[in-house]
Design an enzyme around this catalytic site. Structure first.
Site, PDB file in Angstrom:
ATOM      1  N   SER A  30      -8.541   2.303   0.805  1.00 23.54           N
ATOM      2  CA  SER A  30      -9.258   1.060   1.089  1.00 23.54           C
ATOM      3  C   SER A  30      -9.688   0.961   2.555  1.00 23.54           C
ATOM      4  O   SER A  30     -10.723   0.360   2.864  1.00 23.54           O
ATOM      5  CB  SER A  30      -8.383  -0.144   0.715  1.00 23.54           C
ATOM      6  OG  SER A  30      -7.131  -0.064   1.374  1.00 23.54           O
ATOM      7  N   THR A  31      -8.905   1.550   3.476  1.00 28.86           N
ATOM      8  CA  THR A  31      -9.267   1.485   4.895  1.00 28.86           C
ATOM      9  C   THR A  31     -10.378   2.492   5.198  1.00 28.86           C
ATOM     10  O   THR A  31     -11.366   2.171   5.881  1.00 28.86           O
ATOM     11  CB  THR A  31      -8.030   1.764   5.780  1.00 28.86           C
ATOM     12  OG1 THR A  31      -6.900   1.100   5.210  1.00 28.86           O
ATOM     13  CG2 THR A  31      -8.244   1.269   7.197  1.00 28.86           C
ATOM     14  N   GLY A  84      -7.039   6.851   6.388  1.00 25.77           N
ATOM     15  CA  GLY A  84      -5.950   5.883   6.377  1.00 25.77           C
ATOM     16  C   GLY A  84      -4.610   6.577   6.231  1.00 25.77           C
ATOM     17  O   GLY A  84      -4.518   7.807   6.235  1.00 25.77           O
ATOM     18  N   ALA A  85      -3.557   5.783   6.115  1.00 29.22           N
ATOM     19  CA  ALA A  85      -2.212   6.334   5.876  1.00 29.22           C
ATOM     20  C   ALA A  85      -1.362   5.252   5.227  1.00 29.22           C
ATOM     21  O   ALA A  85      -1.677   4.062   5.318  1.00 29.22           O
ATOM     22  CB  ALA A  85      -1.567   6.789   7.181  1.00 29.22           C
ATOM     23  N   ASP A  86      -0.307   5.683   4.579  1.00 30.21           N
ATOM     24  CA  ASP A  86       0.630   4.730   3.973  1.00 30.21           C
ATOM     25  C   ASP A  86       1.735   4.358   4.948  1.00 30.21           C
ATOM     26  O   ASP A  86       2.222   3.226   4.920  1.00 30.21           O
ATOM     27  CB  ASP A  86       1.194   5.322   2.678  1.00 30.21           C
ATOM     28  CG  ASP A  86       0.076   5.616   1.699  1.00 30.21           C
ATOM     29  OD1 ASP A  86      -0.656   4.674   1.356  1.00 30.21           O
ATOM     30  OD2 ASP A  86      -0.110   6.785   1.327  1.00 30.21           O
ATOM     31  N   LYS A  96       1.078  10.066   3.330  1.00 33.52           N
ATOM     32  CA  LYS A  96      -0.224   9.795   2.734  1.00 33.52           C
ATOM     33  C   LYS A  96      -0.164  10.132   1.249  1.00 33.52           C
ATOM     34  O   LYS A  96       0.765  10.773   0.790  1.00 33.52           O
ATOM     35  CB  LYS A  96      -1.320  10.631   3.420  1.00 33.52           C
ATOM     36  CG  LYS A  96      -1.661  10.080   4.790  1.00 33.52           C
ATOM     37  CD  LYS A  96      -2.802  10.797   5.479  1.00 33.52           C
ATOM     38  CE  LYS A  96      -4.063  10.931   4.690  1.00 33.52           C
ATOM     39  NZ  LYS A  96      -4.638   9.639   4.239  1.00 33.52           N
ATOM     40  N   GLY A  97      -1.172   9.682   0.517  1.00 34.17           N
ATOM     41  CA  GLY A  97      -1.236  10.027  -0.902  1.00 34.17           C
ATOM     42  C   GLY A  97      -1.022   8.871  -1.840  1.00 34.17           C
ATOM     43  O   GLY A  97      -0.982   9.060  -3.047  1.00 34.17           O
ATOM     44  N   GLY A  98      -0.934   7.648  -1.273  1.00 31.02           N
ATOM     45  CA  GLY A  98      -0.816   6.471  -2.133  1.00 31.02           C
ATOM     46  C   GLY A  98      -1.984   6.375  -3.119  1.00 31.02           C
ATOM     47  O   GLY A  98      -1.833   5.855  -4.229  1.00 31.02           O
ATOM     48  N   GLU A 105      -7.098  15.613   1.382  1.00 25.18           N
ATOM     49  CA  GLU A 105      -6.976  14.993   2.711  1.00 25.18           C
ATOM     50  C   GLU A 105      -6.312  15.945   3.700  1.00 25.18           C
ATOM     51  O   GLU A 105      -6.711  16.032   4.858  1.00 25.18           O
ATOM     52  CB  GLU A 105      -6.157  13.701   2.618  1.00 25.18           C
ATOM     53  CG  GLU A 105      -6.905  12.573   1.937  1.00 25.18           C
ATOM     54  CD  GLU A 105      -6.086  11.313   1.783  1.00 25.18           C
ATOM     55  OE1 GLU A 105      -6.691  10.229   1.712  1.00 25.18           O
ATOM     56  OE2 GLU A 105      -4.842  11.392   1.729  1.00 25.18           O
TER      57      GLU A 105
END
Ligand SMILES: O=C[C@H](O)[C@H](O)[C@H](O)COP(=O)(O)O
Length: 237
Positions: A30-31, A84-86, A96-98, A105
């Site tokens: 989303s980011t 982005g990142a989680d 990452k990887g949500g 990526e």
């Protein structure tokens, strides 16, 4: 300001780093979607860049926004990746990887001179692990792979429930590469580089969501404004 506005602010700040002629890695989530949209506005105003998308979703978004795309077969490096990142820790280790795009990526981030992580500031955490760690696996032999993952966890001083990720329709979530994802609820990852190395050594693991030594800086948007934090060591050290 709501969360989505914060994400857009972080994306807008990262866009200031983009120069004419750059070859860009385009993140997923989303980011990152805000970044692609804002980049599209700059392209419409005359900016010349070319991008490599990290997922089929981002490919569609970029095409819709008029961003010219290429592949890592056609070009030999990327100047900058924005993603982005989680979770981000103070050592710039990431989860990452949500959204399931971790494999592409990571390939794109590793091919890039710099990686800027964009996020709302809730993603900046003292220790990784509250967010479930995604591990992308081959469906064949999953039982054996899960047991090997559990052993790797134990060797690295972590443990927690694992679950094969499901899509919204209840079916198993399948990545762009045709693999499955196991999400591991670890709570706290004491040594992310050691765990990353142990997971990478398991034959049925295609990739995992620990990004070690890839991010160069983070743009974090919060209620009190934007913070740009540079990683102390340059990428690759
Ligand atoms: O697979 C997805 C990606 O790693 C995303 O960049 C990550 O999950 C962050 O996504 P969002 O910006 O939606 O929080």
């Amino acid at each position: 300001m709501n969360m989505d506005q914060l994400k857009r602010q972080a994306a807008a700040r990262a866009l200031e780093e983009v120069r004419d002629g750059m070859q860009l890695g385009l993140g997923t989530g989303s980011t990152a979607k805000h970044f692609v949209e804002l980049l599209g506005e700059r392209v419409a105003a005359g900016l010349k860049v070319i991008g490599v998308p990290t997922s089929e979703t981002t490919r569609l978004d970029a095409e819709r926004c008029g961003v010219k795309l290429t592949t890592l077969d056609e070009i030999d490096h990327l100047d900058l990746t924005v993603d982005g990142a989680d979770e981000i820790d103070p050592e710039f280790n990431l989860i990452k990887g949500g959204g399931g795009a971790l494999l592409r990526e990571k390939i794109v981030a590793a091919a890039s001179d710099r990686m800027i992580v964009i996020a709302d500031d809730s993603k900046w955490v003292p220790t990784l692990g509250k967010f479930p760690l995604p591990v992308e696996v081959i469906p064949f032999g999953l039982g054996a792979t899960r047991r090997a993952i559990e052993t790797a966890f134990a060797e690295c001083g972590v443990s927690g429930q694992m679950a094969v990720r499901k899509a919204k329709d209840g079916h198993v979530f399948v990545t762009d590469g045709g693999h499955w994802i196991v999400d591991a609820q670890l709570g706290s990852i004491v040594d992310p580089p050691a765990l990353a190395k142990a997971l990478s050594a398991i034959p049925g693991v295609v990739e995992h969501g620990l990004f070690i030594g890839l991010a160069s800086s983070a743009v974090l948007a919060g209620g009190e404004g934007i913070r740009v934090i540079e990683r102390r060591k340059p990428k690759g050290d």
